[in-house]
Design an enzyme around this catalytic site. Structure first.
Site, mmCIF file in Angstrom:
data_model
loop_
_atom_site.group_PDB
_atom_site.id
_atom_site.type_symbol
_atom_site.label_atom_id
_atom_site.label_comp_id
_atom_site.label_asym_id
_atom_site.label_seq_id
_atom_site.Cartn_x
_atom_site.Cartn_y
_atom_site.Cartn_z
ATOM 1 N N HIS B 65 0.816 -1.208 0.000
ATOM 2 C CA HIS B 65 0.000 0.000 0.000
ATOM 3 C C HIS B 65 0.854 1.265 0.000
ATOM 4 O O HIS B 65 0.538 2.241 -0.667
ATOM 5 C CB HIS B 65 -0.905 -0.024 1.232
ATOM 6 C CG HIS B 65 -2.054 0.915 1.152
ATOM 7 N ND1 HIS B 65 -3.194 0.633 0.435
ATOM 8 C CD2 HIS B 65 -2.247 2.134 1.698
ATOM 9 C CE1 HIS B 65 -4.036 1.635 0.554
ATOM 10 N NE2 HIS B 65 -3.493 2.561 1.306
ATOM 11 N N GLU B 109 -8.557 7.755 -5.294
ATOM 12 C CA GLU B 109 -7.950 6.818 -4.359
ATOM 13 C C GLU B 109 -8.992 5.761 -3.988
ATOM 14 O O GLU B 109 -10.176 6.040 -3.963
ATOM 15 C CB GLU B 109 -7.498 7.567 -3.114
ATOM 16 C CG GLU B 109 -6.383 6.876 -2.383
ATOM 17 C CD GLU B 109 -5.715 7.816 -1.389
ATOM 18 O OE1 GLU B 109 -4.583 8.244 -1.660
ATOM 19 O OE2 GLU B 109 -6.328 8.149 -0.377
ATOM 20 N N HIS B 111 -10.716 2.777 -1.491
ATOM 21 C CA HIS B 111 -10.911 2.285 -0.131
ATOM 22 C C HIS B 111 -11.685 0.978 -0.216
ATOM 23 O O HIS B 111 -12.741 0.820 0.373
ATOM 24 C CB HIS B 111 -11.627 3.328 0.733
ATOM 25 C CG HIS B 111 -10.880 3.632 1.998
ATOM 26 N ND1 HIS B 111 -11.469 4.067 3.139
ATOM 27 C CD2 HIS B 111 -9.553 3.531 2.292
ATOM 28 C CE1 HIS B 111 -10.554 4.242 4.077
ATOM 29 N NE2 HIS B 111 -9.388 3.921 3.589
ATOM 30 N N GLN B 258 -11.068 2.342 9.855
ATOM 31 C CA GLN B 258 -11.160 3.578 10.610
ATOM 32 C C GLN B 258 -12.608 4.052 10.688
ATOM 33 O O GLN B 258 -13.428 3.696 9.862
ATOM 34 C CB GLN B 258 -10.319 4.670 9.954
ATOM 35 C CG GLN B 258 -8.955 4.223 9.507
ATOM 36 C CD GLN B 258 -8.952 3.602 8.129
ATOM 37 O OE1 GLN B 258 -9.981 3.176 7.636
ATOM 38 N NE2 GLN B 258 -7.792 3.539 7.513
ATOM 39 N N GLU B 330 -4.386 4.843 12.409
ATOM 40 C CA GLU B 330 -4.972 5.516 11.241
ATOM 41 C C GLU B 330 -6.199 6.322 11.628
ATOM 42 O O GLU B 330 -7.135 6.478 10.839
ATOM 43 C CB GLU B 330 -5.280 4.491 10.143
ATOM 44 C CG GLU B 330 -4.009 3.871 9.575
ATOM 45 C CD GLU B 330 -4.238 2.952 8.384
ATOM 46 O OE1 GLU B 330 -5.393 2.776 7.957
ATOM 47 O OE2 GLU B 330 -3.241 2.401 7.880
#
Lengths: 222, 786
Positions: B65, B109, B111, B258, B330
């Protein structure tokens, strides 16, 4: 005419409201932590999620220093417009009757709605004929207007229904299709849809500008 | 002003001093995701075995990552230069020059794994993370888009759960923070069943003067952490969750996801922008994957400096966090900045104003070492280059699989279905149906720039502010906004051109599964075609490469070929890659996902008032197919509904030809020549015609060929339901279409009017009421959002 637009932590539509006000007058921001309205002639409590809308929509903002001054200003007859979260805050503050409950769908909804003007005696509808249709976007998750039946009758009797959703346009299950109300005196008004997002033809509609213009008593051609 | 704050103090520790604590050893390193060889390399670089803090930090920085160890070599082949480029890959986001002196910063990005485990928080924090990348540059985020992939919702309760959760999470975060969601794409395919994809793209606007980089600079400057407090959420997210395949026991991974708080992020965003607008900080970086470890070490690496941090100075959400937990947490909504010592008090006054934590936690040093202290005791001491740059890069071992990795999709349409039934089934299928039930859950209009809302045109369009406008609320409040000149209801300059940016995000996985090289080219061309329908020219491209486990030769082949296609398409379109993200190990219990290179593009258009809508607008307008590509049925949505397996290979597209067509359509839109324009995508030309009719509320009569032979009928099916890049359906006057024909292939096939869609091509006939088609189209996704 100088507008003050209140800014809480979590307010989202304050710049949009500021620009709408600036199109018809002068405008400045009022900070939530300052018990000071800076001598403005009208107050807009804009949309967003003040203090994250934790606890209950509008419940925390109502206790901020600036709102203490807004309440005094309203009680003295000053024009105050609450939009979306601002409407929720004015209801929590007791300046407007009723409450805003979660939408029947339990989902956030963003769409263009058609409003029908219910009264032209409020500070923000002066000069707009009763029955006029305005196209203005709505966007909220907690916009279902509710008052008990006896208060609903009072609202109608006192000519406090500012806007109703046109047939088929009620996005949230509001009682009697009510989209906005004013106080008995007519100087304090609130609505769930966003007139500040209907001030530029390129972005969809200019109907919302008429509310801000009404406050300046400067007529705007239909 | 706050009282003068004591700056962090660090003891004078001799170089080479060994930090406190027993090294946890190689077995712990393996549990954290490092290989034995990598552990040995860490020990070699360190000249001793790493402590617990150091091992935790290395395991994250050397994870896929953070290090891109399986993709970095390939990514280096992508074109990253162009005349409009302001900031290429390597910073928090890329940036290009837009109109009126404004710079558009943008990035996509993923997730994916957090969303597959806990869709609401996974998707919400995906939005939060990409927004931080944008405002870390000093840009005000002005839009979010997303690319979502799920399993087939008709058959799968899990897919419906993931869809509902992810959409709710995206809406929750974006709505609350006041950034409009201007659309995106969503597709449903079996291979995403257990490993859904949530890719979020954000766009921001910034002036050159405010654009801020992340390199830590100035020995003796202070490192200030601000935003939310730090807790135990998201520990190991980058390594344990993001860099391994999903399996049966993923519920146990929920604590690695998170939890987001958009209200906190809203405050952090306004605080960050105020700090930058007032010039109070030297550099800024968000805390994302791998938390403080990644952001601090990358700032140090870029600035070629060292850092001393003391974890005991970090505001904690709960007592008793171990130093390693503080370094790898995080927890969301946190930023790290570098401040000159004399500015610290003023910076902390701003964090106090916005009611977020602000804590000086470290100093910039000239040591090139990252030293971690706990109440003054040294607990970690690592060379910055070893941590950030020395992770070994791996060569892939690509090999084309001998047979398809993917089962045929379920059959939903009989082979003998009539063309009318086929069209209705396509329009109501989840991949093509109206996205309003999804998009209406997002605030599309906050910030007052949205010219075209989701679904109104082929791409989203955002008006660009005036050259002298400020986005800073402080400036606006200070009177930059006086009463506007001219009649009420007109923005200044409302009669003149209104420059804008357009954005699109796209990426079919099925095409790429059929042919990673040509399928990826198709995705890039489709994104450019989307922009062309609103008159926009691409300025730059961001990409999110979502693939399975690259250590498997077949996946390595997909990845290698897709990146080769991406590079060739970008070079042919003269569009630089400004940055992106790689998400690997997207494999669930049922195998790998479709290889899914998601492409996000931002373009410019000189005048948004000329933007063509999607829908037919005027009875009597001619309807034309524009472009010369040959539509293919083999990988089409129709083939999927018929349950056909994915073909092995696609035609080699003529990219130059497609570019000519795309640019011809763009110029016609810019001239204001076209009444409507849409690119031909899933469902082919028949679907494009039907969607234009539904959007415009007016019918179409199409007559294109009379043949009756089987061959003519087969050709008609290909024409109407086949798919290919570089094809458009447009409408306009005969003269306008004649002007377009000077530049590319234009085939006038019919006329706008009436209240039915009537199509007659050789042996294929469709006659359906617009209202009926609209009802089917609108009803496709609604059942999944009860």
């Amino acid at each position: 005419m100088r507008f003050g637009v209140v800014r809480f932590p979590g307010t989202c539509d304050e710049i949009d409201a500021l620009r709408a006000c600036a199109a018809v007058g002068d405008a400045e921001l009022l900070w939530h932590g300052d018990a000071d309205l800076k001598g403005v002639d009208a107050v807009v409590v804009p949309g967003g999620f003040s203090y994250g809308d934790y606890l209950r929509v509008g419940a925390l903002a109502r206790f901020s220093p600036v709102m203490g001054e807004v309440i005094k200003f309203a009680e003295a007859g000053g024009p105050v417009l609450g939009i979306c979260n601002g409407f929720q805050i004015l209801c929590e503050a007791g300046l407007l009757p009723g409450a805003l409950l979660p939408n029947l769908s339990m989902r956030f909804v963003c769409r263009e709605v058609e409003l029908v003007v219910g009264t032209d005696r409020a500070a923000f509808t002066r000069g707009i004929d009763v029955g006029t249709h305005l196209t203005i976007p709505a966007k909220h998750k907690c916009g279902r207007y509710y008052v008990p039946d006896d208060q609903l009758a009072e609202l109608h009797a006192n000519d406090q229904v500012l806007f109703r959703y046109a047939a088929g346009h009620n996005p949230n299950g509001s009682i009697d299709d009510i989209a906005g109300v004013c106080n008995v005196a007519g100087n304090v008004a609130g609505l769930m849809p966003h007139p500040e997002h209907a001030v530029d033809a390129l972005l969809g509609s200019v109907d919302g500008l008429r509310l801000f213009a009404a406050a300046t008593e400067r007529a705007v051609a239909a | 002003m706050a009282e003068t704050q004591a700056l962090p103090q660090f003891p004078d520790v001799a170089a080479g001093a060994v930090p406190e604590g027993t090294p946890p050893g190689v077995e712990n390193a393996v549990a954290l995701g490092l290989t034995r060889e990598e552990y040995a390399l860490v020990a070699e670089k360190m000249e001793r075995e790493p402590t617990q803090v150091e091992l935790a930090m290395f395991s994250l920085m050397w994870s896929e990552h953070c290090s891109y160890k399986h993709s970095k070599k390939l990514l280096g082949t992508l074109p990253t230069k162009g005349p409009d480029l302001v900031l290429g890959p390597g910073e928090n986001a890329g940036a290009v020059q837009a109109a009126n002196g404004w710079i558009a910063a943008f990035k996509v990005e993923s997730h994916n794994h957090p969303s597959a485990v806990e869709p609401f928080q996974g998707a919400a924090t995906g939005v939060g993370g990409i927004l931080r990348d944008i405002f870390a540059l000093g840009a005000r985020p002005v839009a979010v888009m997303d690319a979502l992939r799920f399993g087939e919702p008709e058959d799968s309760e899990r897919s419906r759960f993931l869809l509902d959760g992810a959409v709710s999470g995206i809406g929750h975060y974006g709505n609350l923070i006041g950034v409009p969601n201007i659309g995106g794409d969503v597709y449903f395919e079996g291979p995403y069943e257990t490993n859904c994809l949530v890719n979020a793209m954000a766009i921001g606007l910034v002036r050159k003067e405010t654009l801020t980089l992340s390199a830590a600079e100035g020995v003796g400057n202070v490192v200030v952490l601000f935003g939310a407090s730090t807790g135990r959420d998201g520990i190991g997210g980058a390594s344990v969750l993001a860099s391994a395949e999903l399996g049966e026991d993923d519920a146990s991974k929920r604590p690695t996801v998170q939890v987001g708080d958009p209200f906190e992020e809203k405050k952090v965003m306004e605080c960050s922008l105020e700090l930058l607008e007032r010039g109070l900080i030297v550099s800024l970086q968000d805390l994302g994957a791998a938390g403080l470890t990644s952001s601090a070490s990358e700032m140090a690496s870029k600035g070629e400096v060292g850092l001393d941090l003391d974890v005991s100075l970090v505001p904690l959400r709960e007592a008793g966090l171990e130093p390693f937990e503080v370094m790898v947490s995080e927890s969301q909504e946190r930023m790290l900045c570098v401040v000159e010592p004399h500015m610290v008090d003023e910076v902390l006054a701003v964090t106090e104003k916005w009611e977020v934590y602000g804590a000086p936690i470290g100093l910039v040093t000239d040591s090139r070492r990252f030293r971690v202290f706990d109440e003054g005791t040294l607990v970690g001491d690592m060379p910055v280059p070893a941590l950030v740059d020395d992770c070994p890069l791996y060569d892939l071992h690509p090999e084309k699989p001998s047979e398809s990795l993917y089962p045929a999709p379920p059959k939903r349409l009989a082979d003998d279905a009539t063309p009318g039934v086929v069209l209705r089934t396509l329009l109501g299928s989840p991949n093509l149906a109206d996205r309003t039930p999804l998009f209406q859950q997002y605030d599309q209009i906050v910030q007052s720039r949205t010219v075209r809302r989701p679904g109104e045109a082929g791409a989203a369009v955002l008006a660009i502010p005036e050259a002298d406008a400020s986005l800073a609320p402080a400036d606006i409040a200070a009177g930059a906004l006086g009463a506007a000149p001219g009649a009420a209801g007109q923005e200044p300059g409302a009669d003149g051109p209104r420059p804008a940016i357009a954005a699109s995000i796209d990426g079919s996985g099925r095409r790429v599964a059929a042919d990673p090289y040509n399928g990826t080219i198709w995705n890039v061309l489709e994104c450019a075609a989307n922009l062309a329908t609103v008159g926009a020219r691409p300025l730059g491209l961001t990409n999110n490469l979502n693939f399975g486990n690259p250590e498997k030769p077949a996946i390595a082949w997909q990845l290698t070929e897709a990146i080769r296609g991406l590079g060739d398409a970008c070079r042919a379109m003269d569009t630089p890659v400004v940055g992106g993200n790689v998400s690997l190990y997207n494999e669930g219990t049922t195998g790998p996902i479709y290889p899914t290179p998601v492409v996000g593009m931002v373009g410019e258009l000189p005048d948004a008032t000329k933007t063509a809508p999607l829908g037919f607008a005027r009875a009597g307008d001619r309807i034309a197919i524009v472009g010369r590509s040959r539509p293919q049925l083999e990988v089409s949505e129709l083939a999927k509904l018929r349950g056909l397996p994915i073909p092995d290979g696609l035609p080699a597209w003529d990219i130059a030809e497609a570019r000519t067509t795309i640019e011809a359509v763009r110029d016609a839109v810019r001239r204001g020549d076209l009444s409507s324009a849409t690119d031909v995508a899933e469902g082919g030309i028949a679907t494009a015609i039907a969607e234009s009719a539904i959007a415009g509320g007016i019918g179409a009569q199409i007559d294109a060929g009379d043949g009756t032979s089987d061959a003519a009928t087969e050709a008609a099916w290909h024409l109407l339901f086949g798919e290919a890049p570089g094809l458009f359906v447009v409408s306009g006057s005969a003269e306008a279409l004649a002007r377009l024909e000077e530049h590319t292939g234009v085939d006038v096939i019919g006329i706008v009017g009436g209240d039915r869609v009537q199509i007659h091509v050789a042996g294929v006939a469709i006659d359906e009421p617009v209202d009926g088609l609209g009802a089917v189209w609108r009803g496709g996704l609604a059942p999944f959002f009860p």
